[in-house]
Scaffold this motif. Structure first.
Motif, PDB file in Angstrom:
ATOM      1  N   PRO A 106     -58.906 -41.830  26.596  1.00  0.00           N
ATOM      2  CA  PRO A 106     -58.428 -39.932  26.113  1.00  0.00           C
ATOM      3  C   PRO A 106     -58.222 -38.680  25.440  1.00  0.00           C
ATOM      4  N   GLU A 107     -58.858 -38.851  24.373  1.00  0.00           N
ATOM      5  CA  GLU A 107     -59.090 -37.886  23.386  1.00  0.00           C
ATOM      6  C   GLU A 107     -60.295 -36.773  23.758  1.00  0.00           C
ATOM      7  N   ASN A 108     -61.309 -37.868  24.905  1.00  0.00           N
ATOM      8  CA  ASN A 108     -62.350 -37.329  24.789  1.00  0.00           C
ATOM      9  C   ASN A 108     -62.244 -36.683  26.059  1.00  0.00           C
ATOM     10  N   LEU A 109     -61.497 -36.922  27.494  1.00  0.00           N
ATOM     11  CA  LEU A 109     -60.972 -36.180  28.481  1.00  0.00           C
ATOM     12  C   LEU A 109     -59.909 -35.197  27.923  1.00  0.00           C
ATOM     13  N   TYR A 110     -58.746 -34.998  27.482  1.00  0.00           N
ATOM     14  CA  TYR A 110     -58.087 -33.827  26.667  1.00  0.00           C
ATOM     15  C   TYR A 110     -59.585 -32.898  26.025  1.00  0.00           C
ATOM     16  N   GLY A 111     -60.508 -33.400  25.517  1.00  0.00           N
ATOM     17  CA  GLY A 111     -61.384 -32.387  24.862  1.00  0.00           C
ATOM     18  C   GLY A 111     -61.998 -31.789  25.711  1.00  0.00           C
ATOM     19  N   MET A 112     -62.271 -32.100  26.781  1.00  0.00           N
ATOM     20  CA  MET A 112     -63.357 -31.833  27.720  1.00  0.00           C
ATOM     21  C   MET A 112     -62.454 -30.890  28.677  1.00  0.00           C
ATOM     22  N   LEU A 113     -61.020 -31.097  28.615  1.00  0.00           N
ATOM     23  CA  LEU A 113     -59.691 -29.974  29.236  1.00  0.00           C
ATOM     24  C   LEU A 113     -60.238 -28.588  28.979  1.00  0.00           C
ATOM     25  N   PHE A 114     -59.925 -29.059  27.154  1.00  0.00           N
ATOM     26  CA  PHE A 114     -59.520 -28.371  26.665  1.00  0.00           C
ATOM     27  C   PHE A 114     -60.016 -26.978  26.459  1.00  0.00           C
ATOM     28  N   HIS A 115     -61.650 -27.722  26.700  1.00  0.00           N
ATOM     29  CA  HIS A 115     -63.583 -27.258  26.244  1.00  0.00           C
ATOM     30  C   HIS A 115     -63.464 -26.116  27.531  1.00  0.00           C
ATOM     31  N   ARG A 116     -62.901 -27.140  28.222  1.00  0.00           N
ATOM     32  CA  ARG A 116     -62.995 -25.918  29.536  1.00  0.00           C
ATOM     33  C   ARG A 116     -62.367 -24.775  29.098  1.00  0.00           C
ATOM     34  N   LEU A 117     -60.562 -24.934  29.070  1.00  0.00           N
ATOM     35  CA  LEU A 117     -59.966 -23.887  29.406  1.00  0.00           C
ATOM     36  C   LEU A 117     -60.378 -23.007  28.359  1.00  0.00           C
ATOM     37  N   GLY A 118     -60.754 -23.284  27.286  1.00  0.00           N
ATOM     38  CA  GLY A 118     -61.766 -22.362  26.198  1.00  0.00           C
ATOM     39  C   GLY A 118     -63.089 -21.199  26.716  1.00  0.00           C
ATOM     40  N   ASN A 119     -63.311 -22.008  28.159  1.00  0.00           N
ATOM     41  CA  ASN A 119     -64.750 -21.373  28.000  1.00  0.00           C
ATOM     42  C   ASN A 119     -64.778 -20.951  29.498  1.00  0.00           C
ATOM     43  N   GLN A 120     -63.614 -20.554  29.931  1.00  0.00           N
ATOM     44  CA  GLN A 120     -63.474 -19.925  31.459  1.00  0.00           C
ATOM     45  C   GLN A 120     -63.232 -18.297  31.425  1.00  0.00           C
ATOM     46  N   PRO A 121     -64.095 -17.299  32.325  1.00  0.00           N
ATOM     47  CA  PRO A 121     -64.019 -15.988  31.610  1.00  0.00           C
ATOM     48  C   PRO A 121     -62.725 -15.553  32.202  1.00  0.00           C
ATOM     49  N   GLY A 122     -62.446 -14.376  31.062  1.00  0.00           N
ATOM     50  CA  GLY A 122     -60.974 -14.108  30.966  1.00  0.00           C
ATOM     51  C   GLY A 122     -60.627 -13.561  29.943  1.00  0.00           C
ATOM     52  N   LEU A 123     -59.048 -12.782  29.549  1.00  0.00           N
ATOM     53  CA  LEU A 123     -57.703 -12.665  28.864  1.00  0.00           C
ATOM     54  C   LEU A 123     -57.666 -13.595  28.443  1.00  0.00           C
ATOM     55  N   GLU A 124     -57.172 -15.128  29.798  1.00  0.00           N
ATOM     56  CA  GLU A 124     -56.506 -16.321  29.452  1.00  0.00           C
ATOM     57  C   GLU A 124     -57.034 -16.508  28.001  1.00  0.00           C
ATOM     58  N   ALA A 125     -58.007 -17.192  28.506  1.00  0.00           N
ATOM     59  CA  ALA A 125     -59.270 -17.855  27.434  1.00  0.00           C
ATOM     60  C   ALA A 125     -59.052 -17.346  26.017  1.00  0.00           C
ATOM     61  N   GLU A 126     -59.178 -16.285  26.483  1.00  0.00           N
ATOM     62  CA  GLU A 126     -59.289 -15.377  24.971  1.00  0.00           C
ATOM     63  C   GLU A 126     -58.065 -15.882  24.294  1.00  0.00           C
ATOM     64  N   LYS A 127     -57.240 -15.878  24.899  1.00  0.00           N
ATOM     65  CA  LYS A 127     -55.808 -15.793  24.266  1.00  0.00           C
ATOM     66  C   LYS A 127     -55.425 -17.201  23.751  1.00  0.00           C
ATOM     67  N   PHE A 128     -55.844 -18.552  24.295  1.00  0.00           N
ATOM     68  CA  PHE A 128     -56.565 -19.909  24.442  1.00  0.00           C
ATOM     69  C   PHE A 128     -56.870 -20.053  23.301  1.00  0.00           C
ATOM     70  N   ARG A 129     -58.274 -19.242  23.147  1.00  0.00           N
ATOM     71  CA  ARG A 129     -58.785 -19.754  21.605  1.00  0.00           C
ATOM     72  C   ARG A 129     -58.381 -18.665  20.591  1.00  0.00           C
ATOM     73  N   ALA A 130     -58.208 -17.989  20.706  1.00  0.00           N
ATOM     74  CA  ALA A 130     -57.082 -17.727  19.415  1.00  0.00           C
ATOM     75  C   ALA A 130     -55.679 -18.452  19.223  1.00  0.00           C
ATOM     76  N   LEU A 131     -55.132 -18.875  20.080  1.00  0.00           N
ATOM     77  CA  LEU A 131     -53.679 -19.984  19.878  1.00  0.00           C
ATOM     78  C   LEU A 131     -54.735 -21.138  19.446  1.00  0.00           C
ATOM     79  N   THR A 132     -55.762 -21.932  19.432  1.00  0.00           N
ATOM     80  CA  THR A 132     -56.699 -23.108  19.335  1.00  0.00           C
ATOM     81  C   THR A 132     -57.685 -22.986  17.946  1.00  0.00           C
ATOM     82  N   GLY A 133     -57.380 -21.945  17.879  1.00  0.00           N
ATOM     83  CA  GLY A 133     -59.275 -21.689  16.619  1.00  0.00           C
ATOM     84  C   GLY A 133     -59.024 -22.456  15.524  1.00  0.00           C
ATOM     85  N   PRO A 134     -60.087 -22.132  15.039  1.00  0.00           N
ATOM     86  CA  PRO A 134     -61.325 -20.970  15.339  1.00  0.00           C
ATOM     87  C   PRO A 134     -62.101 -21.883  16.234  1.00  0.00           C
ATOM     88  N   TRP A 135     -62.475 -21.213  17.190  1.00  0.00           N
ATOM     89  CA  TRP A 135     -63.638 -22.034  18.179  1.00  0.00           C
ATOM     90  C   TRP A 135     -64.459 -21.438  17.550  1.00  0.00           C
TER      91      TRP A 135
END
Length: 492
Positions: free
Chosen positions: A254-283
């Motif tokens: 489960p940790e791998n799966l959520y890690g994969m999901l969060f990795h994708r969220l943080g690497n999606q182009p756009g402002l939303e991903a930038e905000k996600f990285r700021a909230l969960t960082g440092p990336w």
């Protein structure tokens, strides 16, 4: 600029980041989305010969990564396996084949098998078949220039010394140029429709690959294979016990799966991903447009539960009595072996976001708990579509149980299969099929239950009763007291 993400912004990320394709055969690995779970490191080690993985766990994905120089270098850096960067990689078997490929198509294999001798000589044919494939993959001119695969197999059988010399020459070339050669074998279930033939071919491939591992320094084979196929293939060749010590497994916690999901969220182009990285960082930026998340975001369950809770809430209802969202989702997506397909997870999250957007647009979180439940039903349909593609006989067998309720005694399952003439249906299915192989014996219904259990499609309770995990049960409209509700039929 505020770094907070609104439910709508989270929902946008969750709809976009999983991608539109959920099939490894059609979706090419993407540099930005490529995730390297720590549990898969050993599987990519060039010296590991056998990699076990159930359907959807990443066998074809990693085959494509290893074939692609840019992605292989990313994997080499992420896993700290520098040898990966300098490899020459050739596919010795996969989906396809045909003109210009290093391996024959399924139709050609079927013809070769029909013309092959029986008995012990068939085992020799299987080894010569793989040696011919390997020599073509290594671009040995004498073999490549022969007019047919049958001619190549015959050449190997008739010229054992020249065959050995060609392999030694390629081993020395690889050492001289500093580029070890890795041969990849995938999709072995598509070799032939007869499971006994597949078992013998896979056994011969194991023997040849292990011999190469022990004989040469710069030529390696990596075989991606389903666990049930690894178990059923005979291992009556020299040093076979060394295979067990030289294998890895593709598993997703489960940790791998959520890690994969969060990795994708943080690497999606756009402002939303930038905000996600700021909230969960440092990336950390990698210089190629990719970002890597903090270790706790991809590995620590407590941190992950908080991150996912921001998107879906902590509970599957008003309080903990309905279940904790973080654990509920993977628990209901896993098969009978506890395995979860990454694509199934991504599909479930994407579908939950879609349903929430359409039916609960004002919800306080990006994902509504009822939408997550419906997403599990949708993911079940995807998972069953996967086994219908690769293990059609398994889907046909479970289809006979549609409308029933589990758990049920094995005798009841066998009675249903006997009444519905499953054996005859499976024989016809395998005769007409161009993809996938069948069970060991279509008429051995006890054996079918054991094989389905090994595949994770069925489970066995302590009482001996047969059960099915939700990820398969729901799509086949099979009930279970206290389980996730089956999809309701819409009135016409």
């Amino acid at each position: 600029m505020t770094h907070d993400l609104t439910p709508d912004e989270y929902r946008t990320l969750l709809l976009q980041a999983p991608g539109s394709a959920f099939d490894a055969d059609t979706e090419q690995p993407d540099l930005l989305k490529m995730f390297t779970p720590s549990s898969h490191r050993r599987a990519l080690d060039p010296d590991v010969t056998v990699v076990l993985g159930a359907r959807g766990t990443g066998k074809t994905y990693w085959t494509k990564v290893l074939e692609t120089e840019e992605l292989r270098k990313v994997a080499a850096a992420s896993y700290m396996i520098p040898r990966l960067s300098g490899l020459t990689v050739t596919t010795g078997h996969g989906r396809g084949g045909g003109s210009g490929a290093a391996y024959p198509t399924r139709k050609i294999v079927r013809k070769l098998v029909q013309q092959a001798p029986d008995g012990e000589e068939f085992g020799e044919f299987c080894e010569n078949f793989w040696l011919a494939v390997i020599l073509v993959a290594l671009d040995v001119p004498t073999v490549v220039h022969l007019s047919s695969w049958q001619a190549r197999i015959d050449w190997v059988a008739e010229h054992p010394e020249e065959c050995d010399s060609a392999l030694w020459d390629r081993d020395r070339d690889a050492q001289h140029y500093g580029s070890p050669h890795l041969l990849i074998f995938d999709a072995l279930e598509h070799l032939h429709q007869d499971r006994s033939v597949v078992d013998k071919l896979v056994s011969a491939l194991f023997a040849v690959a292990l011999d190469m591992r022990l004989s040469y320094r710069n030529i390696r084979a990596k075989i991606f294979v389903r666990p049930d196929m690894y178990a059923s293939a005979p291992k009556d060749f020299a040093d076979a016990s060394k295979l067990d010590a030289n294998r890895a497994e593709l598993t997703w916690t489960p940790e791998n799966l959520y890690g994969m999901l969060f990795h994708r969220l943080g690497n999606q182009p756009g402002l939303e991903a930038e905000k996600f990285r700021a909230l969960t960082g440092p990336w950390h930026p990698q210089g190629d447009g990719r970002y890597t998340a903090p270790v706790e975001v991809i590995a620590d369950p407590e941190r992950q539960e908080k991150v996912f809770g921001e998107m879906a809430g902590l509970y599957m209802g008003s309080d903990h009595r309905k279940g904790y969202t973080y654990t509920w989702l993977p628990n209901h997506l896993q098969d009978g072996n506890g395995e979860i397909s990454p694509r199934t997870m991504l599909r479930a999250v994407s579908k939950a976001a879609e349903v929430t957007r359409d039916r609960h647009p004002g919800h306080e979180f990006a994902l509504h708990h009822d939408a997550i439940r419906q997403a599990v039903q949708d993911a079940s349909q995807i998972r069953v579509a996967e086994i219908k593609e690769d293990i059609r006989w398994a889907a046909a067998a479970v289809e006979k149980l549609r409308g029933t309720q589990v758990p049920m005694e094995p005798s009841v399952v066998i009675h249903i299969w006997s009444t519905e003439s499953l054996a005859a249906e499976l024989r016809k299915l395998l005769e007409d099929s161009e993809d996938g192989s069948g069970p060991a014996d279509v008429g051995d219904y006890f054996g079918l239950i054991k094989e389905l259990t090994a595949l994770g499609v069925m489970t066995e309770r302590a009482s001996g009763a047969v059960d099915l995990p939700d990820v398969y049960r729901l799509a086949f409209d099979i009930g279970r007291k206290g389980g996730v509700s089956r999809p309701r039929k819409t009135a016409k």
